[in-house]
Design a protein around this motif. Structure first.
Motif, PDB file in Angstrom:
ATOM      1  N   ASN A   1       2.074   6.787  -6.831  1.00 47.59           N
ATOM      2  CA  ASN A   1       1.022   7.654  -7.364  1.00 47.59           C
ATOM      3  C   ASN A   1       1.292   9.127  -7.072  1.00 47.59           C
ATOM      4  O   ASN A   1       0.509   9.979  -7.462  1.00 47.59           O
ATOM      5  CB  ASN A   1      -0.346   7.260  -6.790  1.00 47.59           C
ATOM      6  N   GLY A   2       2.360   9.415  -6.347  1.00 49.91           N
ATOM      7  CA  GLY A   2       2.766  10.797  -6.132  1.00 49.91           C
ATOM      8  C   GLY A   2       2.405  11.375  -4.780  1.00 49.91           C
ATOM      9  O   GLY A   2       2.570  12.568  -4.562  1.00 49.91           O
ATOM     10  N   MET A   3       1.907  10.575  -3.883  1.00 56.46           N
ATOM     11  CA  MET A   3       1.568  11.089  -2.552  1.00 56.46           C
ATOM     12  C   MET A   3       2.844  11.320  -1.742  1.00 56.46           C
ATOM     13  O   MET A   3       3.836  10.623  -1.924  1.00 56.46           O
ATOM     14  CB  MET A   3       0.664  10.110  -1.812  1.00 56.46           C
ATOM     15  N   THR A   4       2.777  12.274  -0.857  1.00 54.93           N
ATOM     16  CA  THR A   4       3.922  12.538   0.008  1.00 54.93           C
ATOM     17  C   THR A   4       3.943  11.525   1.149  1.00 54.93           C
ATOM     18  O   THR A   4       2.941  10.864   1.434  1.00 54.93           O
ATOM     19  CB  THR A   4       3.844  13.958   0.608  1.00 54.93           C
ATOM     20  N   ILE A   5       5.077  11.451   1.810  1.00 54.99           N
ATOM     21  CA  ILE A   5       5.248  10.510   2.919  1.00 54.99           C
ATOM     22  C   ILE A   5       4.294  10.857   4.057  1.00 54.99           C
ATOM     23  O   ILE A   5       3.683   9.967   4.670  1.00 54.99           O
ATOM     24  CB  ILE A   5       6.717  10.493   3.380  1.00 54.99           C
ATOM     25  N   ASP A   6       4.127  12.141   4.336  1.00 58.40           N
ATOM     26  CA  ASP A   6       3.218  12.555   5.410  1.00 58.40           C
ATOM     27  C   ASP A   6       1.777  12.158   5.099  1.00 58.40           C
ATOM     28  O   ASP A   6       1.057  11.660   5.972  1.00 58.40           O
ATOM     29  CB  ASP A   6       3.306  14.069   5.622  1.00 58.40           C
TER      30      ASP A   6
ATOM     31  N   ILE B   1      10.199   2.296   4.592  1.00 59.32           N
ATOM     32  CA  ILE B   1       9.747   1.490   3.446  1.00 59.32           C
ATOM     33  C   ILE B   1      10.151   2.150   2.141  1.00 59.32           C
ATOM     34  O   ILE B   1      10.696   1.505   1.239  1.00 59.32           O
ATOM     35  CB  ILE B   1       8.222   1.274   3.522  1.00 59.32           C
ATOM     36  N   VAL B   2       9.904   3.449   2.017  1.00 60.54           N
ATOM     37  CA  VAL B   2      10.233   4.171   0.781  1.00 60.54           C
ATOM     38  C   VAL B   2      11.733   4.195   0.554  1.00 60.54           C
ATOM     39  O   VAL B   2      12.213   3.950  -0.559  1.00 60.54           O
ATOM     40  CB  VAL B   2       9.654   5.602   0.827  1.00 60.54           C
ATOM     41  N   ASN B   3      12.512   4.470   1.605  1.00 59.85           N
ATOM     42  CA  ASN B   3      13.976   4.511   1.469  1.00 59.85           C
ATOM     43  C   ASN B   3      14.533   3.145   1.109  1.00 59.85           C
ATOM     44  O   ASN B   3      15.497   3.036   0.353  1.00 59.85           O
ATOM     45  CB  ASN B   3      14.637   5.027   2.741  1.00 59.85           C
ATOM     46  N   HIS B   4      13.943   2.105   1.644  1.00 58.67           N
ATOM     47  CA  HIS B   4      14.400   0.752   1.321  1.00 58.67           C
ATOM     48  C   HIS B   4      14.218   0.467  -0.165  1.00 58.67           C
ATOM     49  O   HIS B   4      15.095  -0.084  -0.821  1.00 58.67           O
ATOM     50  CB  HIS B   4      13.661  -0.282   2.156  1.00 58.67           C
ATOM     51  N   VAL B   5      13.101   0.878  -0.713  1.00 58.87           N
ATOM     52  CA  VAL B   5      12.847   0.656  -2.140  1.00 58.87           C
ATOM     53  C   VAL B   5      13.787   1.499  -2.980  1.00 58.87           C
ATOM     54  O   VAL B   5      14.348   1.031  -3.975  1.00 58.87           O
ATOM     55  CB  VAL B   5      11.367   0.964  -2.478  1.00 58.87           C
TER      56      VAL B   5
ATOM     57  N   ILE C   1       0.757   9.744   3.137  1.00 61.35           N
ATOM     58  CA  ILE C   1       0.629   8.280   3.198  1.00 61.35           C
ATOM     59  C   ILE C   1       0.498   7.839   4.647  1.00 61.35           C
ATOM     60  O   ILE C   1      -0.337   6.994   4.989  1.00 61.35           O
ATOM     61  CB  ILE C   1       1.839   7.602   2.523  1.00 61.35           C
ATOM     62  N   ALA C   2       1.319   8.418   5.528  1.00 58.29           N
ATOM     63  CA  ALA C   2       1.273   8.050   6.946  1.00 58.29           C
ATOM     64  C   ALA C   2      -0.088   8.370   7.547  1.00 58.29           C
ATOM     65  O   ALA C   2      -0.643   7.574   8.312  1.00 58.29           O
ATOM     66  CB  ALA C   2       2.379   8.766   7.705  1.00 58.29           C
ATOM     67  N   LYS C   3      -0.650   9.523   7.185  1.00 57.44           N
ATOM     68  CA  LYS C   3      -1.967   9.893   7.721  1.00 57.44           C
ATOM     69  C   LYS C   3      -3.055   8.971   7.181  1.00 57.44           C
ATOM     70  O   LYS C   3      -3.933   8.529   7.917  1.00 57.44           O
ATOM     71  CB  LYS C   3      -2.286  11.344   7.371  1.00 57.44           C
ATOM     72  N   GLN C   4      -2.992   8.687   5.881  1.00 56.93           N
ATOM     73  CA  GLN C   4      -4.036   7.868   5.269  1.00 56.93           C
ATOM     74  C   GLN C   4      -4.033   6.442   5.813  1.00 56.93           C
ATOM     75  O   GLN C   4      -5.082   5.867   6.059  1.00 56.93           O
ATOM     76  CB  GLN C   4      -3.873   7.847   3.756  1.00 56.93           C
ATOM     77  N   LEU C   5      -2.846   5.870   6.005  1.00 56.06           N
ATOM     78  CA  LEU C   5      -2.756   4.485   6.464  1.00 56.06           C
ATOM     79  C   LEU C   5      -2.667   4.366   7.985  1.00 56.06           C
ATOM     80  O   LEU C   5      -2.608   3.256   8.505  1.00 56.06           O
ATOM     81  CB  LEU C   5      -1.543   3.801   5.820  1.00 56.06           C
ATOM     82  N   ALA C   6      -2.638   5.495   8.680  1.00 53.82           N
ATOM     83  CA  ALA C   6      -2.524   5.526  10.141  1.00 53.82           C
ATOM     84  C   ALA C   6      -1.294   4.755  10.614  1.00 53.82           C
ATOM     85  O   ALA C   6      -1.348   3.888  11.469  1.00 53.82           O
ATOM     86  CB  ALA C   6      -3.794   4.987  10.791  1.00 53.82           C
TER      87      ALA C   6
ATOM     88  N   ASN D   1       0.821  -1.214   0.000  1.00 57.05           N
ATOM     89  CA  ASN D   1       0.000   0.000   0.000  1.00 57.05           C
ATOM     90  C   ASN D   1       0.854   1.262   0.000  1.00 57.05           C
ATOM     91  O   ASN D   1       0.573   2.208  -0.743  1.00 57.05           O
ATOM     92  CB  ASN D   1      -0.929   0.007   1.221  1.00 57.05           C
ATOM     93  N   VAL D   2       1.903   1.263   0.805  1.00 60.05           N
ATOM     94  CA  VAL D   2       2.783   2.445   0.863  1.00 60.05           C
ATOM     95  C   VAL D   2       3.434   2.691  -0.485  1.00 60.05           C
ATOM     96  O   VAL D   2       3.456   3.810  -0.996  1.00 60.05           O
ATOM     97  CB  VAL D   2       3.850   2.272   1.971  1.00 60.05           C
ATOM     98  N   LEU D   3       3.957   1.645  -1.091  1.00 63.15           N
ATOM     99  CA  LEU D   3       4.643   1.807  -2.381  1.00 63.15           C
ATOM    100  C   LEU D   3       3.680   2.227  -3.479  1.00 63.15           C
ATOM    101  O   LEU D   3       4.025   3.022  -4.351  1.00 63.15           O
ATOM    102  CB  LEU D   3       5.367   0.517  -2.750  1.00 63.15           C
TER     103      LEU D   3
END
Length: 124
Positions: free
Chosen positions: A94-99, A115-119, A101-106, A87-89
């Motif tokens: 899709n262009g969402m910011t990290i903040d 997760i993003v840095n690992h990818v 994504i964190a809010k949307q997925l709680a 879901n994060v990836l």
């Protein structure tokens, strides 16, 4: 006059031979500079390798097994983690910011960053 001329020639030959056996200070300095340069390059390489290892350790995907108390909970956490990664990836691609994504997925922002840095690290 002939004796003076012959003695000057002999003296010049002796000085010429002496100059061949005399230690060259410039070559000695060049060798020292070359040795220092090699040492600096070796230290730079070792530091770079240590830094790469540290980056690899910091960018490993988070593991959730240590949070589980038994095998069933561990399996549930693994499935949840892989779903979260997916879901994060997907949202990040899709262009969402990290903040956002964190809010949307709680989920904590740090976890999304990991997760993003690992990818990003794997893509290098």
């Amino acid at each position: 006059m002939t004796y003076a001329f012959i003695s000057l020639i002999i003296l010049s030959l002796i000085l010429l031979l002496f100059s061949f056996f005399k230690e060259d200070k410039i070559k000695s300095l060049e060798q020292q500079v070359e040795q220092l340069s090699l040492n600096a390059l070796q230290e730079q390489y070792q530091t770079k390798r240590r830094f790469e290892r540290l980056e690899e350790e910091l960018l490993l995907p988070p593991t959730y097994e240590h949070l589980a108390t038994n095998k069933d909970e561990g399996i549930k956490k693994d499935k949840k983690a892989s779903s979260l990664h997916h879901n994060v990836l997907q949202l990040f691609s899709n262009g969402m910011t990290i903040d956002a994504i964190a809010k949307q997925l709680a989920v904590p922002i740090e976890e999304v960053r990991l997760i993003v840095n690992h990818v990003k690290w794997k893509e290098r």
